[in-house]
Each structure stands twice: as C-alpha cells, then as structure tokens.
Scaffold this motif. Structure first.
Motif, PDB file in Angstrom:
ATOM      1  N   GLY A   1      35.659  41.616  44.962  1.00  0.00           N
ATOM      2  CA  GLY A   1      34.831  40.391  45.184  1.00  0.00           C
ATOM      3  C   GLY A   1      34.859  40.154  46.776  1.00  0.00           C
ATOM      4  O   GLY A   1      33.986  39.688  47.151  1.00  0.00           O
ATOM      5  N   GLY A   2      35.956  40.349  47.536  1.00  0.00           N
ATOM      6  CA  GLY A   2      35.755  39.945  48.970  1.00  0.00           C
ATOM      7  C   GLY A   2      34.914  41.179  49.519  1.00  0.00           C
ATOM      8  O   GLY A   2      34.301  40.683  50.508  1.00  0.00           O
ATOM      9  N   SER A   3      34.790  42.329  49.245  1.00  0.00           N
ATOM     10  CA  SER A   3      33.975  43.421  49.745  1.00  0.00           C
ATOM     11  C   SER A   3      32.574  42.788  49.691  1.00  0.00           C
ATOM     12  O   SER A   3      31.907  42.896  50.432  1.00  0.00           O
ATOM     13  CB  SER A   3      34.203  44.966  49.342  1.00  0.00           C
ATOM     14  OG  SER A   3      35.517  45.177  49.469  1.00  0.00           O
TER      15      SER A   3
ATOM     16  N   GLN B   1      36.635  41.424  35.735  1.00  0.00           N
ATOM     17  CA  GLN B   1      36.284  40.101  35.253  1.00  0.00           C
ATOM     18  C   GLN B   1      36.322  38.726  36.142  1.00  0.00           C
ATOM     19  O   GLN B   1      35.387  37.921  36.197  1.00  0.00           O
ATOM     20  CB  GLN B   1      37.111  39.767  34.246  1.00  0.00           C
ATOM     21  CG  GLN B   1      36.652  38.510  33.243  1.00  0.00           C
ATOM     22  CD  GLN B   1      35.524  38.568  32.332  1.00  0.00           C
ATOM     23  OE1 GLN B   1      35.317  39.880  31.977  1.00  0.00           O
ATOM     24  NE2 GLN B   1      34.718  37.602  32.151  1.00  0.00           N
ATOM     25  N   HIS B   2      37.280  38.677  36.959  1.00  0.00           N
ATOM     26  CA  HIS B   2      37.623  37.711  38.080  1.00  0.00           C
ATOM     27  C   HIS B   2      37.095  37.916  39.475  1.00  0.00           C
ATOM     28  O   HIS B   2      37.282  36.975  40.246  1.00  0.00           O
ATOM     29  CB  HIS B   2      38.979  37.227  37.998  1.00  0.00           C
ATOM     30  CG  HIS B   2      39.328  37.049  36.591  1.00  0.00           C
ATOM     31  ND1 HIS B   2      40.759  37.383  36.017  1.00  0.00           N
ATOM     32  CD2 HIS B   2      38.751  36.121  35.513  1.00  0.00           C
ATOM     33  CE1 HIS B   2      40.927  36.732  34.559  1.00  0.00           C
ATOM     34  NE2 HIS B   2      39.409  36.092  34.437  1.00  0.00           N
ATOM     35  N   ALA B   3      36.491  39.110  39.741  1.00  0.00           N
ATOM     36  CA  ALA B   3      35.921  39.290  41.055  1.00  0.00           C
ATOM     37  C   ALA B   3      34.909  38.304  41.651  1.00  0.00           C
ATOM     38  O   ALA B   3      34.861  37.883  42.829  1.00  0.00           O
ATOM     39  CB  ALA B   3      35.437  40.787  41.225  1.00  0.00           C
ATOM     40  N   SER B   4      34.214  37.911  40.704  1.00  0.00           N
ATOM     41  CA  SER B   4      32.923  36.851  40.789  1.00  0.00           C
ATOM     42  C   SER B   4      33.830  35.527  41.524  1.00  0.00           C
ATOM     43  O   SER B   4      32.952  34.990  42.293  1.00  0.00           O
ATOM     44  CB  SER B   4      32.332  36.432  39.707  1.00  0.00           C
ATOM     45  OG  SER B   4      31.623  37.835  39.262  1.00  0.00           O
ATOM     46  N   ILE B   5      34.824  35.139  40.926  1.00  0.00           N
ATOM     47  CA  ILE B   5      35.420  33.974  41.577  1.00  0.00           C
ATOM     48  C   ILE B   5      35.887  33.986  42.970  1.00  0.00           C
ATOM     49  O   ILE B   5      35.590  33.336  43.659  1.00  0.00           O
ATOM     50  CB  ILE B   5      36.857  33.635  40.582  1.00  0.00           C
ATOM     51  CG1 ILE B   5      36.567  33.380  39.246  1.00  0.00           C
ATOM     52  CG2 ILE B   5      37.425  32.440  41.367  1.00  0.00           C
ATOM     53  CD1 ILE B   5      37.836  33.333  38.390  1.00  0.00           C
ATOM     54  N   VAL B   6      36.457  35.074  43.439  1.00  0.00           N
ATOM     55  CA  VAL B   6      36.791  35.181  44.816  1.00  0.00           C
ATOM     56  C   VAL B   6      35.479  35.421  45.510  1.00  0.00           C
ATOM     57  O   VAL B   6      35.405  34.953  46.633  1.00  0.00           O
ATOM     58  CB  VAL B   6      37.589  36.725  44.934  1.00  0.00           C
ATOM     59  CG1 VAL B   6      37.810  37.005  46.432  1.00  0.00           C
ATOM     60  CG2 VAL B   6      38.998  36.661  44.344  1.00  0.00           C
ATOM     61  N   PHE B   7      34.228  36.159  45.054  1.00  0.00           N
ATOM     62  CA  PHE B   7      33.459  36.182  45.621  1.00  0.00           C
ATOM     63  C   PHE B   7      32.508  35.060  45.934  1.00  0.00           C
ATOM     64  O   PHE B   7      32.107  34.820  47.097  1.00  0.00           O
ATOM     65  CB  PHE B   7      32.281  36.984  44.975  1.00  0.00           C
ATOM     66  CG  PHE B   7      30.636  37.041  45.145  1.00  0.00           C
ATOM     67  CD1 PHE B   7      30.500  37.975  46.322  1.00  0.00           C
ATOM     68  CD2 PHE B   7      29.883  36.200  44.715  1.00  0.00           C
ATOM     69  CE1 PHE B   7      29.058  37.969  46.883  1.00  0.00           C
ATOM     70  CE2 PHE B   7      28.427  36.220  45.302  1.00  0.00           C
ATOM     71  CZ  PHE B   7      28.181  37.027  46.198  1.00  0.00           C
ATOM     72  N   LEU B   8      32.552  33.825  44.812  1.00  0.00           N
ATOM     73  CA  LEU B   8      31.730  32.534  45.105  1.00  0.00           C
ATOM     74  C   LEU B   8      32.639  31.720  45.999  1.00  0.00           C
ATOM     75  O   LEU B   8      31.931  31.329  46.884  1.00  0.00           O
ATOM     76  CB  LEU B   8      31.772  31.819  43.847  1.00  0.00           C
ATOM     77  CG  LEU B   8      30.714  32.350  42.830  1.00  0.00           C
ATOM     78  CD1 LEU B   8      30.862  31.766  41.601  1.00  0.00           C
ATOM     79  CD2 LEU B   8      29.373  32.082  43.303  1.00  0.00           C
TER      80      LEU B   8
END
Length: 578
Positions: A93-95, A169-176
């Motif tokens: 997500g960070g990348s 599954q939760h990479a989008s949380i970090v991304f947002l």
C-alpha cells in the motif's frame, strides 16, 4: 463593510441566546441514547459476563481462560500473523501510494480503482480464490499443466499464508490514509529543499517522510487492528491446518456451546479487545510526539517526473495488480466451471451448472443476496440519518460530553468483529424489561452493523461540518431560522456529499461482511459472507466458488457504476476519487 462588521458583532450574541443552546442540548440528548445503546451497552454487557459466575462476582473464567495454553498460543499466532500482514500491507500500500500520489505515472484513476477492489472483496473470497490458485487441485494450474503433484501440501495453510493474504487484503487501507497526506505535500516546499541541497535519500528521509508520517502511522495502525480481528482469512486457511488465532478460537468455542462458554469467550473477547486498544493507543501516542504542520493551502501538489523509468514502473504496478487480483479471480472462476472439485478443467467438461445451481436451484443464495442487500442499505441509510445531526452537534457544541462520544463511537470499530458479535449476543439474547430476544433474527445483525460502521459514516460528515464557515449558519439564524430549518436548508445540503461518501463506504463494506455475522446468523438469515464460508466448510467448493464469482461481479459492477457517475456527482461522494 461597516454594516457587515456591525452584523458580525451582533451575531455572537444572537448565537449565544439560551434558546439556541437549549435546542442543541435537547438534540444531543436524543442522539446520545441510541449511540450509547448500540456502541457502549454491548461492550459493558460483555465485561459483566466475564466477571460473573452464577450471578456472583468471580474471576473463575479469567483463571480458566488465561491459564489455558491454547489461549496464549492463539494470542501469539494472532500477533504474528497480524504483525507480518501489516508489514506486507505497508510495503504494498505504501509503494502504490507514493508512486500514484507523487509521480507522473499515467492512468492513475484506473490504478486506484483496481487497487481498491481487493478491499471491497470479502476476505473469505480472497482466501478461497488463492486456495484455488495454489493447491494441487487448482483447476487453473491443472488446465495449464502447472499444478503440483497430488498429495502436495497446500502452501497457504500456514501462518505465512494467512499473513500474506491479510497483507493483500488490507493494503488498500494503508494506501487510502497515506495518499491523503501525500497529496497535501506542497511542491514549493519540496523544491525549496532541493535548492537548499537536499537530494535523493536525504530529501526523502528528512522532508517527505516526516510530513507524511501521520498518514503512515494511521494506516499502519488501522491495518494491524483490522488484521487482528479478521476472521475470514484465518478461518479459511487456519482451521484446516489446525492453526488457531484468537478470532477462530472464539468461533470454535462458541460453536461447541457449553455451560461456561459465554463466560470464556467473553474473556477471550476482552483479551483480543485489549490488544486492539493497545494498538490504537500506541497509534495516538506516536502521533502525539509528531507535529509536522503545513502553513496555508497547498498551491500545487508534488509531481515527480519519472522520465525514462516511467514505463517500467507502470508495468511493475500493473503486474502487481494482475498478480494479487486478476490471477486469483481467474482461478476462482476456473473452479466454478469444473463439474467436480479436483477434476481437470478442459473445453469439453467446462460447465456453468454451478452457476445455475446457486442462482436458480439453491434458495439460500437469493436469500443471502437479499439479506445482505437489505442489511447494508438499511445500515447506510440509518447511519446517515443519525450521523448528520450528531456530527453537527459534536462540531458546533463541543463539550466534554461530545468529546466522550467522539471517543466512544470508535470502540466498536477498533474492537475485532467477533468481540462485537459476542457482546451483541449477550445483550440482545434477552432484552431486559420487555423480555424480547433479537438472537437468531436479522435485527441483531442490523444492530451490530450500526455499531460497527457508525464511525465510518460519522467521520466524513464531521470533517465536512468542521470545514464549513460558521458565518453561513449565523446569517440564517439572524434571519430567524430555527435549528431544524438551518439544518434542513443550509447545513445538510452542504454536508450531503460527505454523508453520501460515508454511506457508500458503509454499504460496500457491510454488503460482504463476515466477521460480525459469522456468529450472529441463523437458518434463513444468512449473509453472503456466511453462505460462502459455510459452502466451502461443508465441502461444496465448486458452489462456493460460483457464489464468490457472482459476489465479485456485483461488487465490481457497483463500483463501476459509482465510478462512471462520479463526474455527475458532487466532489467527494465517491471515496476513492481524488
């Protein structure tokens, strides 16, 4: 100008009149009651069950649970999988967030849309699709002649397999959360740092990373707490391998119902809740030590030119999306086409019989779609109607009580879903005074959804009211508009886009929810998440895959409709839009 100045001097006196305050106070009281009932009362009832034995205060349940080695083994497993999964979420997500928000790569809207899909897909479908991709019985790999030999172990039935899927599954949380901070980085300040000699790693470490650390810390904390309470992935991958986490241990204890099971699972729920709260507290403490602020508004967002590297980076980003989204879903679709699980897929034996079965023969599928749709739409509408006046009072009438409410509404979301489910069972299995039970009905799932997703609907509306100029309301009140008319004619239309964004997030999240409903469902009241989990658990893997494919198609179709309508909707309604 002088008239305007005199009017502004009079307005504070008008606003301070007792009638206005009394109206807000009465509204606050009426709003506090339902918030207390759905958010706090179940948690209090949960704590009460853990310290009572036979109606007498006792710590026997604590001694039994905390003295059992399986409790600490499941705790260690939960911390390991959630921690490793959070690291994976942070890397992926960070990348994506840094590259999408700060560089000049093309097709950003398409990248963001596709990257958000795994977050909207239920975790049990994520687990099922990856199991169908990697095992020796994989229909896709067998069709391509790449499947491992029969009898080979399923690599995902392990702690690392659980952590990998939790991370995806939760990479989008970090991304947002991180992208929101990154888009506030001003180009002017970064260019000034470059002129002062900051280059490469020094620019990154001393300028960009500190300014974006609040979003990075918040995303990491949210990913950890969400992974800690995730039930679908550990259940689908851990239970077949005998690998227990705290959510699956609670589920298995409750399924084996005994005379002391409620007290024991209450203690387990409090244990996992305490770990989650410690994670949230650490998040707040880390943020309290950092105070990097930007003065004024951002004129132009930072836009790093990648030059010759742009095409290679774009290919890498799309390759990651294909690997974590497209290929597992193809494997899921291939499994739904075989006549029986384990049979090699060919053009000759491919069949849509499983889709016909679940859509036209099995009544549970249509019932699950109806239940999930009614629950998610009902929760979204109810929470918006509740949050619009609640957010107004909390922003405009700040007090110790509103600050307490602001903290309490986060508790049901910060706690894992299984904890909230058990708390609702204990509270609503027999409601005092009226002697009515909600257990075994859709109503108890609906109440749990209200508690679980209240903060998701509330936060965007609070942010909207915070940004609105109080002078608009002051002018309306000076013209004689009462509180209800000010809300109806002035404030609510301005906050409507944020309210719609919150409602949309609630709907998409609740539509595929499993963690809460896994413990609250009953025959005839299945949700989609429960149906898929039960079909796979009973060995109907092909039917489970067919239902999962239908759910994914519905989710993508809904997201596509909102994406296409984004240009005609007010800005901010579609949450993944810039």
């Amino acid at each position: 100008m002088q008239a305007t100045g005199r009017l502004r001097g009079v307005l504070p006196g008008i606003i301070a009149k007792p009638n206005g305050n009394r109206s807000s106070d009465r509204l606050l009281i009426w709003l506090v009651v339902p918030v207390f009932i759905i958010s706090i009362l179940p948690i209090l009832r949960l704590g009460f069950e853990g310290v009572m034995v036979g109606g007498v205060p006792s710590f026997d349940h604590f001694q039994d649970v905390l003295g059992n080695s399986s409790t600490w083994r499941a705790t260690a497993n939960s911390l390991y999988t959630a921690g490793l999964g959070t690291i994976i979420s942070l890397l992926i997500g960070g990348s994506f967030a840094f590259l999408v928000a700060l560089t000049d790569i093309r097709a950003k809207a398409a990248l963001v849309f596709c990257f958000m899909i795994p977050m909207m897909i239920p975790p049990q479908i994520t687990a099922l699709s990856w199991v169908q991709l990697t095992g020796p019985s994989s229909a896709l790999l067998n069709a391509l002649g790449m499947a491992p030999p029969m009898g080979s172990p399923q690599p995902l039935y392990s702690a690392e397999g659980i952590a990998l899927l939790l991370g995806i599954q939760h990479a989008s949380i970090v991304f947002l959360t991180l992208r929101a901070n990154l888009r506030m980085l001003p180009r002017e300040q970064i260019e000034a740092a470059r002129l002062a000699g900051a280059r490469g790693g020094r620019l990154w470490w001393q300028i960009i990373l500190p300014l974006t650390s609040p979003g990075l810390i918040a995303g990491t904390a949210m990913a950890f707490v969400t992974a800690l309470g995730n039930f679908g992935i550990p259940a689908m991958l851990g239970i077949p391998a005998g690998y227990q986490t705290l959510p699956t241990l609670i589920y298995q204890k409750l399924a084996g119902f005994g005379p002391s099971v409620l007290g024991e699972v209450s203690v387990l729920a409090m244990l996992i809740g305490a770990i989650a709260i410690c994670g949230v507290a650490l998040h707040h403490r880390l943020l309290s030590k950092r105070d990097y602020r930007l003065m004024g508004m951002v004129g132009r967002p930072l836009d790093v030119k990648l030059g010759a590297r742009r095409s290679a980076i774009e290919i890498a980003l799309w390759a990651v999306l294909v690997a974590i989204l497209v290929i597992p879903l193809l494997a899921l679709f291939a499994t739904a086409l075989v006549p029986a699980f384990g049979v090699k897929l060919t053009f000759a034996n491919a069949t849509f019989e499983a889709f016909r079965e679940v859509m036209f023969v099995q009544p549970s599928t249509i019932r699950a779609f109806q239940n999930s749709f009614v629950l998610s739409v009902g929760a979204a509408i109810t929470l918006v109607l509740m949050c619009l006046p609640l957010a107004y009072v909390m922003v405009r009438r700040s007090s110790n009580l509103t600050k307490l409410i602001n903290l309490l509404v986060e508790v049901p979301y910060a706690l894992p879903g299984v904890v909230l489910a058990i708390a609702c069972i204990l509270l609503f299995i027999r409601i005092p005074l009226i002697d009515v039970s909600l257990y075994g009905t859709l109503a108890i799932i609906f109440v749990a959804y209200l508690a679980r997703f209240l903060v998701i609907a509330l936060r965007p509306v609070m942010n909207s009211f915070t940004q609105l100029d109080p002078a608009l309301e002051e002018a309306a009140q000076a013209c004689g508009a009462g509180l209800s008319r000010r809300l109806r004619d002035v404030l609510l239309p301005l906050a409507a886009p944020s309210a719609a964004a919150g409602a949309l997030l609630v709907f998409l999240t609740a539509f595929n929810e499993l963690t809460v409903s896994a413990l609250l469902w009953s025959a005839g009241n299945e949700t989609l998440g429960v149906l898929i989990f039960n079909l796979d658990d009973s060995g109907d893997t092909v039917l489970a895959s067919a239902v999962a494919v239908l759910v994914v198609l519905v989710v993508i179709a809904l997201m596509s409709c909102f994406q296409l309508a984004a240009r005609r909707l007010p800005k901010g309604v579609v949450p993944w839009q810039t």
